[in-house]
Motif scaffolding. Sequence first.
Motif, PDB file in Angstrom:
ATOM      1  N   GLU A  32       0.846  -1.192   0.000  1.00  0.00           N
ATOM      2  CA  GLU A  32       0.000   0.000   0.000  1.00  0.00           C
ATOM      3  C   GLU A  32       0.882   1.243   0.000  1.00  0.00           C
ATOM      4  N   ASP A  33       0.475   2.259  -0.752  1.00  0.00           N
ATOM      5  CA  ASP A  33       1.219   3.506  -0.819  1.00  0.00           C
ATOM      6  C   ASP A  33       0.228   4.659  -0.887  1.00  0.00           C
ATOM      7  N   LEU A  34       0.728   5.861  -0.656  1.00  0.00           N
ATOM      8  CA  LEU A  34      -0.113   7.042  -0.797  1.00  0.00           C
ATOM      9  C   LEU A  34      -0.432   7.260  -2.272  1.00  0.00           C
ATOM     10  N   CYS A  35      -1.628   7.715  -2.538  1.00  0.00           N
ATOM     11  CA  CYS A  35      -2.040   8.014  -3.903  1.00  0.00           C
ATOM     12  C   CYS A  35      -1.186   9.159  -4.443  1.00  0.00           C
ATOM     13  N   PRO A  36      -0.603   8.994  -5.624  1.00  0.00           N
ATOM     14  CA  PRO A  36       0.254  10.049  -6.167  1.00  0.00           C
ATOM     15  C   PRO A  36      -0.524  11.269  -6.657  1.00  0.00           C
ATOM     16  N   ASP A  37      -1.810  11.114  -6.931  1.00  0.00           N
ATOM     17  CA  ASP A  37      -2.591  12.227  -7.470  1.00  0.00           C
ATOM     18  C   ASP A  37      -3.136  13.167  -6.403  1.00  0.00           C
ATOM     19  N   CYS A  38      -3.386  12.640  -5.194  1.00  0.00           N
ATOM     20  CA  CYS A  38      -3.923  13.494  -4.120  1.00  0.00           C
ATOM     21  C   CYS A  38      -2.996  13.545  -2.912  1.00  0.00           C
ATOM     22  N   SER A  39      -1.833  12.929  -3.021  1.00  0.00           N
ATOM     23  CA  SER A  39      -0.833  12.881  -1.942  1.00  0.00           C
ATOM     24  C   SER A  39      -1.386  12.278  -0.652  1.00  0.00           C
ATOM     25  N   GLY A  40      -2.343  11.359  -0.798  1.00  0.00           N
ATOM     26  CA  GLY A  40      -2.882  10.652   0.360  1.00  0.00           C
ATOM     27  C   GLY A  40      -4.047  11.333   1.044  1.00  0.00           C
ATOM     28  N   CYS A  50     -10.843  12.239  -5.054  1.00  0.00           N
ATOM     29  CA  CYS A  50      -9.834  11.794  -6.011  1.00  0.00           C
ATOM     30  C   CYS A  50     -10.334  10.534  -6.718  1.00  0.00           C
ATOM     31  N   PRO A  51     -10.407  10.548  -8.045  1.00  0.00           N
ATOM     32  CA  PRO A  51     -10.881   9.371  -8.770  1.00  0.00           C
ATOM     33  C   PRO A  51      -9.861   8.233  -8.806  1.00  0.00           C
ATOM     34  N   THR A  52      -8.595   8.537  -8.635  1.00  0.00           N
ATOM     35  CA  THR A  52      -7.553   7.513  -8.697  1.00  0.00           C
ATOM     36  C   THR A  52      -7.648   6.540  -7.531  1.00  0.00           C
ATOM     37  N   CYS A  53      -7.863   7.076  -6.323  1.00  0.00           N
ATOM     38  CA  CYS A  53      -7.935   6.231  -5.124  1.00  0.00           C
ATOM     39  C   CYS A  53      -9.356   6.126  -4.568  1.00  0.00           C
ATOM     40  N   GLU A  54     -10.307   6.738  -5.275  1.00  0.00           N
ATOM     41  CA  GLU A  54     -11.712   6.771  -4.867  1.00  0.00           C
ATOM     42  C   GLU A  54     -11.890   7.342  -3.466  1.00  0.00           C
ATOM     43  N   GLY A  55     -11.054   8.335  -3.135  1.00  0.00           N
ATOM     44  CA  GLY A  55     -11.176   9.042  -1.872  1.00  0.00           C
ATOM     45  C   GLY A  55     -10.512   8.390  -0.680  1.00  0.00           C
ATOM     46  N   SER A  56      -9.872   7.240  -0.863  1.00  0.00           N
ATOM     47  CA  SER A  56      -9.234   6.552   0.267  1.00  0.00           C
ATOM     48  C   SER A  56      -7.858   7.135   0.587  1.00  0.00           C
ATOM     49  N   GLY A  57      -7.208   7.759  -0.403  1.00  0.00           N
ATOM     50  CA  GLY A  57      -5.866   8.291  -0.218  1.00  0.00           C
ATOM     51  C   GLY A  57      -4.780   7.244  -0.378  1.00  0.00           C
TER      52      GLY A  57
END
Length: 66
Positions: A32-40, A50-57
């Motif tokens: 698991e890592d922080l989403c690169p598009d919303c910085s977690g 954030c659509p990349t992580c669906e808001g989970s970060g």
Amino acid sequence: MSVTPSSGTPGKPENHLKPGDEALAGTPGTGEDLCPDCSGSGKLRDGTECPTCEGSGRITQGIGGG
């Protein structure tokens, strides 16, 4: 009986792949890592989810080399 909180996206099955995931959570060779598009944060600059992580970060990505 105790309930363990889910680390997945609320309202989605545990084996759900988010758009930013490279594999299902728990797949060998992933982590698991922080989403690169919303910085977690789970939110974009305009405050939308954030659509990349669906808001989970968080996203699941491959680790190591090969």
